[in-house]
Design a protein around this motif. Structure first.
Motif, PDB file in Angstrom:
ATOM      1  N   THR A   1      -1.681   4.249 -10.516  1.00 51.23           N
ATOM      2  CA  THR A   1      -1.989   3.692  -9.198  1.00 51.23           C
ATOM      3  C   THR A   1      -0.952   4.141  -8.175  1.00 51.23           C
ATOM      4  OG1 THR A   1      -2.411   1.653  -7.963  1.00 51.23           O
ATOM      5  CG2 THR A   1      -0.676   1.580  -9.611  1.00 51.23           C
ATOM      6  N   SER A   2      -1.352   4.195  -6.927  1.00 47.91           N
ATOM      7  CA  SER A   2      -0.435   4.525  -5.837  1.00 47.91           C
ATOM      8  C   SER A   2       0.058   3.276  -5.121  1.00 47.91           C
ATOM      9  CB  SER A   2      -1.142   5.441  -4.833  1.00 47.91           C
ATOM     10  OG  SER A   2      -2.283   4.778  -4.262  1.00 47.91           O
ATOM     11  N   LEU A   3      -0.357   2.100  -5.607  1.00 45.90           N
ATOM     12  CA  LEU A   3       0.026   0.844  -4.969  1.00 45.90           C
ATOM     13  C   LEU A   3       1.413   0.393  -5.437  1.00 45.90           C
ATOM     14  CD1 LEU A   3      -3.395  -1.017  -5.274  1.00 45.90           C
ATOM     15  CD2 LEU A   3      -2.414   0.036  -3.219  1.00 45.90           C
ATOM     16  N   GLY A   4       1.991  -0.509  -4.681  1.00 41.09           N
ATOM     17  CA  GLY A   4       3.280  -1.098  -5.019  1.00 41.09           C
ATOM     18  C   GLY A   4       3.226  -2.597  -4.888  1.00 41.09           C
ATOM     19  N   ALA A   5       4.406  -3.238  -4.887  1.00 39.45           N
ATOM     20  CA  ALA A   5       4.434  -4.698  -4.799  1.00 39.45           C
ATOM     21  C   ALA A   5       5.809  -5.197  -4.396  1.00 39.45           C
ATOM     22  CB  ALA A   5       4.037  -5.319  -6.135  1.00 39.45           C
ATOM     23  N   ASP A   6       5.810  -6.306  -3.681  1.00 41.70           N
ATOM     24  CA  ASP A   6       7.014  -7.098  -3.447  1.00 41.70           C
ATOM     25  C   ASP A   6       6.950  -8.288  -4.390  1.00 41.70           C
ATOM     26  OD1 ASP A   6       8.244  -5.668  -1.284  1.00 41.70           O
ATOM     27  OD2 ASP A   6       6.642  -6.405   0.020  1.00 41.70           O
TER      28      ASP A   6
ATOM     29  N   ALA B   1       8.591  -3.958 -15.722  1.00 39.28           N
ATOM     30  CA  ALA B   1       7.176  -4.168 -16.037  1.00 39.28           C
ATOM     31  C   ALA B   1       6.284  -3.527 -14.981  1.00 39.28           C
ATOM     32  CB  ALA B   1       6.890  -5.665 -16.137  1.00 39.28           C
ATOM     33  N   ALA B   2       6.644  -3.732 -13.711  1.00 37.46           N
ATOM     34  CA  ALA B   2       5.838  -3.165 -12.625  1.00 37.46           C
ATOM     35  C   ALA B   2       5.844  -1.640 -12.675  1.00 37.46           C
ATOM     36  CB  ALA B   2       6.374  -3.657 -11.284  1.00 37.46           C
ATOM     37  N   ARG B   3       7.017  -1.050 -12.937  1.00 34.08           N
ATOM     38  CA  ARG B   3       7.098   0.413 -13.008  1.00 34.08           C
ATOM     39  C   ARG B   3       6.296   0.950 -14.182  1.00 34.08           C
ATOM     40  NH1 ARG B   3      13.377  -0.189 -12.141  1.00 34.08           N
ATOM     41  NH2 ARG B   3      13.508  -0.182  -9.858  1.00 34.08           N
ATOM     42  N   ALA B   4       6.367   0.244 -15.317  1.00 36.83           N
ATOM     43  CA  ALA B   4       5.636   0.703 -16.501  1.00 36.83           C
ATOM     44  C   ALA B   4       4.131   0.671 -16.256  1.00 36.83           C
ATOM     45  CB  ALA B   4       5.997  -0.171 -17.704  1.00 36.83           C
ATOM     46  N   LEU B   5       3.635  -0.395 -15.619  1.00 36.66           N
ATOM     47  CA  LEU B   5       2.204  -0.496 -15.356  1.00 36.66           C
ATOM     48  C   LEU B   5       1.766   0.529 -14.317  1.00 36.66           C
ATOM     49  CD1 LEU B   5      -0.443  -1.977 -15.935  1.00 36.66           C
ATOM     50  CD2 LEU B   5       0.174  -3.629 -14.144  1.00 36.66           C
TER      51      LEU B   5
ATOM     52  N   ASP C   1       0.803  -1.216   0.000  1.00 32.64           N
ATOM     53  CA  ASP C   1       0.000   0.000   0.000  1.00 32.64           C
ATOM     54  C   ASP C   1       0.841   1.273   0.000  1.00 32.64           C
ATOM     55  OD1 ASP C   1      -2.362  -1.478   0.024  1.00 32.64           O
ATOM     56  OD2 ASP C   1      -2.347  -1.628   2.220  1.00 32.64           O
ATOM     57  N   ASP C   2       2.184   1.123   0.183  1.00 35.34           N
ATOM     58  CA  ASP C   2       3.038   2.322   0.273  1.00 35.34           C
ATOM     59  C   ASP C   2       3.634   2.726  -1.072  1.00 35.34           C
ATOM     60  OD1 ASP C   2       4.890   0.343  -0.156  1.00 35.34           O
ATOM     61  OD2 ASP C   2       5.981   0.628   1.713  1.00 35.34           O
ATOM     62  N   GLY C   3       3.282   2.012  -2.157  1.00 35.07           N
ATOM     63  CA  GLY C   3       3.762   2.372  -3.480  1.00 35.07           C
ATOM     64  C   GLY C   3       5.137   1.855  -3.835  1.00 35.07           C
ATOM     65  N   ARG C   4       5.824   1.179  -2.934  1.00 35.16           N
ATOM     66  CA  ARG C   4       7.186   0.703  -3.201  1.00 35.16           C
ATOM     67  C   ARG C   4       7.155  -0.549  -4.068  1.00 35.16           C
ATOM     68  NH1 ARG C   4      11.097  -2.598  -0.287  1.00 35.16           N
ATOM     69  NH2 ARG C   4      13.207  -1.910  -0.789  1.00 35.16           N
ATOM     70  N   LEU C   5       8.105  -0.644  -4.999  1.00 30.97           N
ATOM     71  CA  LEU C   5       8.277  -1.828  -5.830  1.00 30.97           C
ATOM     72  C   LEU C   5       9.640  -2.420  -5.532  1.00 30.97           C
ATOM     73  CD1 LEU C   5       6.976  -0.394  -9.231  1.00 30.97           C
ATOM     74  CD2 LEU C   5       5.788  -2.035  -7.770  1.00 30.97           C
ATOM     75  N   ALA C   6       9.698  -3.732  -5.250  1.00 27.79           N
ATOM     76  CA  ALA C   6      10.969  -4.332  -4.867  1.00 27.79           C
ATOM     77  C   ALA C   6      11.031  -5.792  -5.291  1.00 27.79           C
ATOM     78  CB  ALA C   6      11.165  -4.228  -3.348  1.00 27.79           C
ATOM     79  N   ARG C   7      12.239  -6.218  -5.686  1.00 27.71           N
ATOM     80  CA  ARG C   7      12.554  -7.636  -5.880  1.00 27.71           C
ATOM     81  C   ARG C   7      13.394  -8.085  -4.705  1.00 27.71           C
ATOM     82  NH1 ARG C   7      13.187 -10.360 -10.843  1.00 27.71           N
ATOM     83  NH2 ARG C   7      14.206 -11.923  -9.549  1.00 27.71           N
ATOM     84  N   HIS C   8      13.177  -9.315  -4.257  1.00 29.70           N
ATOM     85  CA  HIS C   8      13.843  -9.785  -3.046  1.00 29.70           C
ATOM     86  C   HIS C   8      14.760 -10.980  -3.280  1.00 29.70           C
ATOM     87  CE1 HIS C   8      11.415  -7.112  -0.541  1.00 29.70           C
ATOM     88  NE2 HIS C   8      10.410  -7.417  -1.334  1.00 29.70           N
ATOM     89  N   ASP C   9      14.946 -11.382  -4.532  1.00 30.74           N
ATOM     90  CA  ASP C   9      15.744 -12.585  -4.791  1.00 30.74           C
ATOM     91  C   ASP C   9      16.756 -12.364  -5.897  1.00 30.74           C
ATOM     92  OD1 ASP C   9      13.822 -12.213  -6.717  1.00 30.74           O
ATOM     93  OD2 ASP C   9      13.468 -14.334  -7.048  1.00 30.74           O
ATOM     94  N   LEU C  10      17.220 -11.134  -6.071  1.00 28.73           N
ATOM     95  CA  LEU C  10      18.171 -10.863  -7.141  1.00 28.73           C
ATOM     96  C   LEU C  10      19.468 -11.620  -6.899  1.00 28.73           C
ATOM     97  CD1 LEU C  10      17.676  -7.035  -7.676  1.00 28.73           C
ATOM     98  CD2 LEU C  10      16.853  -8.899  -9.098  1.00 28.73           C
ATOM     99  N   GLY C  11      19.910 -12.340  -7.935  1.00 25.57           N
ATOM    100  CA  GLY C  11      21.140 -13.106  -7.846  1.00 25.57           C
ATOM    101  C   GLY C  11      22.160 -12.569  -8.823  1.00 25.57           C
ATOM    102  N   PRO C  12      23.323 -13.183  -8.884  1.00 27.40           N
ATOM    103  CA  PRO C  12      24.396 -12.682  -9.753  1.00 27.40           C
ATOM    104  C   PRO C  12      24.059 -12.746 -11.235  1.00 27.40           C
ATOM    105  CG  PRO C  12      24.948 -14.831  -8.813  1.00 27.40           C
ATOM    106  CD  PRO C  12      23.740 -14.348  -8.099  1.00 27.40           C
ATOM    107  N   ALA C  13      23.093 -13.608 -11.625  1.00 28.30           N
ATOM    108  CA  ALA C  13      22.745 -13.728 -13.041  1.00 28.30           C
ATOM    109  C   ALA C  13      21.679 -12.728 -13.469  1.00 28.30           C
ATOM    110  CB  ALA C  13      22.266 -15.150 -13.353  1.00 28.30           C
TER     111      ALA C  13
END
Length: 290
Positions: A83-88, A73-77, A51-63
């Motif tokens: 929308t003011s919503l975000g996603a993990d 994609a999330a930022r473009a949408l 609900d805070d509008g933040r977009l984040a990935r939590h599993d980024l690896g070296p590849a």
């Protein structure tokens, strides 16, 4: 109203049964013709609404790059919808990177479809497609969710009915950068222009070999000798092989009853037996109410 705040979705890979380069646009993009089929080798995305509008990935690896296709994609949408919503977003990454199997594009498409629901946007498919094409040529194919003939730079998509198939799919240790393949002087050029009619009429020739070829394979083999090695490995065991996309994965048609690879793979290679899918697991998500 959003479906729920947390959702798990699949992002299946694809194989190019053939890939012909038939021209080049003035902006440098190659014009392609291909038949692409969905397979059951898939990533799994875990998406949670914020609900805070933040977009984040939590599993980024070296590849994976820090600014990967899912976040783009999330930022473009979010930007397009206001929308003011975000996603993990977390991904159980199963489809190998740099394989020509569309893993990143499929992840991006599933991200768009999932967030369209989680954010309660209710956008129809036709409204998502331009966002997908801006992210990558294969994204619209995954958004449409059907096995298809694909033309142009990926924007012209004609659904086809494909019989169930089983494939042995093997990727060597090396991944190949798509740009390096397309800029190679070894990229082939095909003359076939009517791929839908040609594919249905000449799906197999009298010897049972698959129709067409992959015009990028010679360039990929020059960049990675492992592509040719995988191709030979599959030819010896199944009597056929073809690289998918821009590589480096190679596949072979096998019997519908196949359940496992016949021999242990060399060190660093990864592979499995894959079944074709009749449709994407998220087919219709952009056409149903959230």
């Amino acid at each position: 109203m959003a479906l729920r705040s947390i959702i798990d979705v699949a992002a299946p890979a694809k194989l190019n049964l053939f890939l012909h380069v038939v021209g080049r646009r003035t902006d440098g993009y190659h014009l392609l013709q291909s038949v692409m089929v969905l397979i059951d080798w898939a990533d799994v995305l875990h998406v949670e609404r914020r609900d805070d509008g933040r977009l984040a990935r939590h599993d980024l690896g070296p590849a994976l790059p820090a600014d990967d296709l899912c976040l783009r994609a999330a930022r473009a949408l979010r930007a397009a919808s206001g929308t003011s919503l975000g996603a993990d977003i977390s991904i159980e990454k199963r489809v190998p990177w740099g394989a020509g199997m569309g893993g990143g594009s499929s992840d991006a498409a599933s991200t768009l479809l999932a967030l369209n629901r989680l954010w309660g946007l209710g956008w129809p498919l036709e409204k998502l497609l331009p966002l997908g094409l801006a992210l990558g040529a294969d994204v619209p194919f995954f958004l449409r969710g059907r096995n298809a003939a694909v033309e142009g730079i990926g924007e012209r998509i004609t659904p086809i009915e494909a019989a169930p198939r089983t494939f042995a799919v093997v990727k060597p240790a090396d991944g190949i950068e798509t740009r390096a393949v397309f800029t190679s002087p070894l990229v082939g050029r095909s003359q076939e222009a009517a791929i839908v009619e040609g594919f249905t009429a000449r799906q197999f020739d009298d010897s049972g070999r698959e129709y067409g070829r992959n015009d990028l394979q010679r360039a990929a083999e020059a960049l990675s000798s492992d592509v040719a090695a995988v191709s030979s490995w599959l030819e010896e065991r199944y009597g056929n092989s073809r690289m998918t996309g821009s590589g480096s994965a190679v596949f072979a048609r096998t019997s519908l009853e196949s359940t496992g690879l016949p021999d242990e793979l060399p060190a660093g290679w990864t592979g499995r037996i894959c079944r074709s899918l009749a449709a994407h697991p998220l087919l219709g998500w952009a056409d149903e109410p959230a």
